[in-house]
Design a protein around this motif. Structure first.
Motif, PDB file in Angstrom:
ATOM      1  N   ASN A 238      20.629  49.622 -17.423  1.00  0.00           N
ATOM      2  CA  ASN A 238      22.034  50.386 -17.127  1.00  0.00           C
ATOM      3  C   ASN A 238      23.246  49.343 -17.109  1.00  0.00           C
ATOM      4  OD1 ASN A 238      21.337  48.870 -14.696  1.00  0.00           O
ATOM      5  ND2 ASN A 238      21.101  50.530 -13.479  1.00  0.00           N
ATOM      6  N   GLN A 239      23.064  48.049 -17.584  1.00  0.00           N
ATOM      7  CA  GLN A 239      24.175  47.295 -17.677  1.00  0.00           C
ATOM      8  C   GLN A 239      25.147  47.908 -18.651  1.00  0.00           C
ATOM      9  OE1 GLN A 239      23.074  43.405 -19.148  1.00  0.00           O
ATOM     10  NE2 GLN A 239      24.731  43.419 -20.513  1.00  0.00           N
ATOM     11  N   PRO A 240      26.334  47.732 -18.015  1.00  0.00           N
ATOM     12  CA  PRO A 240      27.555  48.422 -18.755  1.00  0.00           C
ATOM     13  C   PRO A 240      27.968  47.582 -20.096  1.00  0.00           C
ATOM     14  CG  PRO A 240      28.504  47.516 -16.697  1.00  0.00           C
ATOM     15  CD  PRO A 240      26.822  47.232 -16.501  1.00  0.00           C
ATOM     16  N   GLY A 241      28.817  48.261 -20.766  1.00  0.00           N
ATOM     17  CA  GLY A 241      29.514  47.589 -22.005  1.00  0.00           C
ATOM     18  C   GLY A 241      28.398  47.294 -23.274  1.00  0.00           C
ATOM     19  N   VAL A 242      27.336  47.858 -23.304  1.00  0.00           N
ATOM     20  CA  VAL A 242      26.222  47.490 -24.363  1.00  0.00           C
ATOM     21  C   VAL A 242      26.715  48.412 -25.495  1.00  0.00           C
ATOM     22  CG1 VAL A 242      24.148  47.948 -25.154  1.00  0.00           C
ATOM     23  CG2 VAL A 242      24.353  47.451 -22.580  1.00  0.00           C
ATOM     24  N   GLU A 243      26.963  47.350 -26.751  1.00  0.00           N
ATOM     25  CA  GLU A 243      27.550  47.582 -27.900  1.00  0.00           C
ATOM     26  C   GLU A 243      26.430  47.564 -29.060  1.00  0.00           C
ATOM     27  OE1 GLU A 243      32.068  47.401 -29.370  1.00  0.00           O
ATOM     28  OE2 GLU A 243      30.928  45.573 -29.835  1.00  0.00           O
ATOM     29  N   LEU A 244      26.316  48.514 -30.090  1.00  0.00           N
ATOM     30  CA  LEU A 244      25.674  48.574 -31.107  1.00  0.00           C
ATOM     31  C   LEU A 244      26.323  48.491 -32.485  1.00  0.00           C
ATOM     32  CD1 LEU A 244      23.084  51.299 -29.848  1.00  0.00           C
ATOM     33  CD2 LEU A 244      22.803  48.580 -29.479  1.00  0.00           C
ATOM     34  N   GLU A 245      25.660  48.024 -33.174  1.00  0.00           N
ATOM     35  CA  GLU A 245      26.377  48.056 -34.701  1.00  0.00           C
ATOM     36  C   GLU A 245      25.378  48.449 -35.656  1.00  0.00           C
ATOM     37  OE1 GLU A 245      27.897  44.695 -38.138  1.00  0.00           O
ATOM     38  OE2 GLU A 245      27.402  44.084 -35.978  1.00  0.00           O
ATOM     39  N   ALA A 246      25.781  49.386 -36.590  1.00  0.00           N
ATOM     40  CA  ALA A 246      25.103  49.646 -37.552  1.00  0.00           C
ATOM     41  C   ALA A 246      24.879  49.002 -38.745  1.00  0.00           C
ATOM     42  CB  ALA A 246      25.585  51.057 -38.109  1.00  0.00           C
ATOM     43  N   VAL A 247      23.635  48.476 -39.114  1.00  0.00           N
ATOM     44  CA  VAL A 247      23.711  47.684 -40.178  1.00  0.00           C
ATOM     45  C   VAL A 247      23.502  48.226 -41.793  1.00  0.00           C
ATOM     46  CG1 VAL A 247      22.401  46.014 -39.034  1.00  0.00           C
ATOM     47  CG2 VAL A 247      20.937  47.633 -40.150  1.00  0.00           C
TER      48      VAL A 247
END
Length: 305
Positions: A238-247
């Motif tokens: 539940n850590q805030p600010g998690v960002e994912l990037e599409a490869v």
């Protein structure tokens, strides 16, 4: 959908994560009566994510003319089934008398509570020509206080599901609240269910939730330096600010919500009490569940194995 065996868990491969990424679940494909599914939940290592206790990715499967999905009547207790199609259509009938055609983008929410029976078939006119079926079916475990509630049926056409764009990424908030909007779909606990389509290089920040995960229906993602491949479920803290990037071009599903606690699950039955499962099994064997209106003849027997 119904299970063909008593055991719901399917074998999966697990990759231990780091930081906010806890683990990656990589389900194995399994044939279920003429079409394949990838089951991420439940598994031996990860039973639930928030209230979500079952996650099946069906297809895509191309049926020739005359063939298609034909799931005979079968029972459920203690859950709500949530059906969402990418392609195709399914005709839902249940023991409440509901008869509803499910099309892409719709949400079909069937609340089993103390017990319901339903079938999932295709209309004869739909299977006259070759066609494709592709979609997701998830189960929500009901809170203990609502496990024995009266059964309900809810259907939401695609146009009722909020669609927004966040940083040029199109997102649909299917259940719960995220990205500043709230879905009209009824919930029974804190619940998160959203879908996003990303182009290569686009990024998305995960909404906050006590428990959450991301399924890659197509394409691939990257969490920092860790690649999340196609057809895998990445579980996050539940850590805030998690960002994912599409490869690459990707279609993803985000699920989560508040934890429900341990559940017993046998075949299509879910409960916080093992004895309640035994009661439901015997009730089905004895023919004491209600019949599906308009589909009263056939049924799926309780599996011996």
């Amino acid at each position: 959908m119904s299970n063909l065996t008593k055991t719901v868990e399917l074998a999966c491969e697990f990759v231990q994560g780091c930081g906010a990424l806890v683990e990656i679940v990589q389900p194995k494909e399994r044939e279920l009566g003429g079409f394949s599914v990838r089951r991420c939940l439940p598994s031996r290592e990860q039973q639930m994510v928030g209230p979500w206790i079952f996650f099946d990715h069906m297809g895509p499967v191309d049926f020739p003319a005359g063939q298609g999905i034909d799931v005979r009547p079968h029972p459920h207790i203690g859950i709500a089934t949530v059906t969402y199609l990418f392609e195709g259509e399914i005709l839902h009938r249940d023991s409440l008398g509901s008869e509803q055609l499910i099309r892409p983008g719709d949400i079909n929410l069937m609340v089993a509570g103390r017990g319901i029976v339903h079938s999932e078939r295709e209309r004869p006119e739909f299977r006259q020509a070759g066609h494709r079926q592709h979609g997701l079916q998830l189960w929500l475990a009901l809170p203990q206080a609502l496990e024995e509630m009266e059964p309900e049926f809810h259907h939401y056409p695609s146009a009722q599901i909020p669609a927004i764009t966040v940083g040029s990424v199109p997102i649909r908030v299917i259940m719960g609240s995220a990205y500043g909007v709230t879905s009209p779909v009824v919930t029974f606990a804190e619940t998160l269910y959203a879908e996003a389509r990303l182009q290569a290089g686009q990024r998305i920040e995960l909404p906050d939730a006590e428990e959450r995960a991301v399924y890659v229906a197509s394409g691939g993602l990257k969490a920092r330096d860790t690649v999340i491949p196609e057809h895998s479920l990445a579980v996050f803290s539940n850590q805030p600010g998690v960002e994912l990037e599409a490869v690459e071009e990707s279609r993803i599903t985000i699920i989560g919500g508040e934890p429900m606690g341990k559940r017993c699950i046998v075949w299509n039955f879910v409960s916080s009490r093992a004895g309640r499962i035994d009661e439901a099994v015997q009730q089905w064997k004895d023919g004491r569940f209600p019949k599906v209106v308009g589909d009263e003849v056939e049924f799926i027997p309780f599996p011996d194995k």
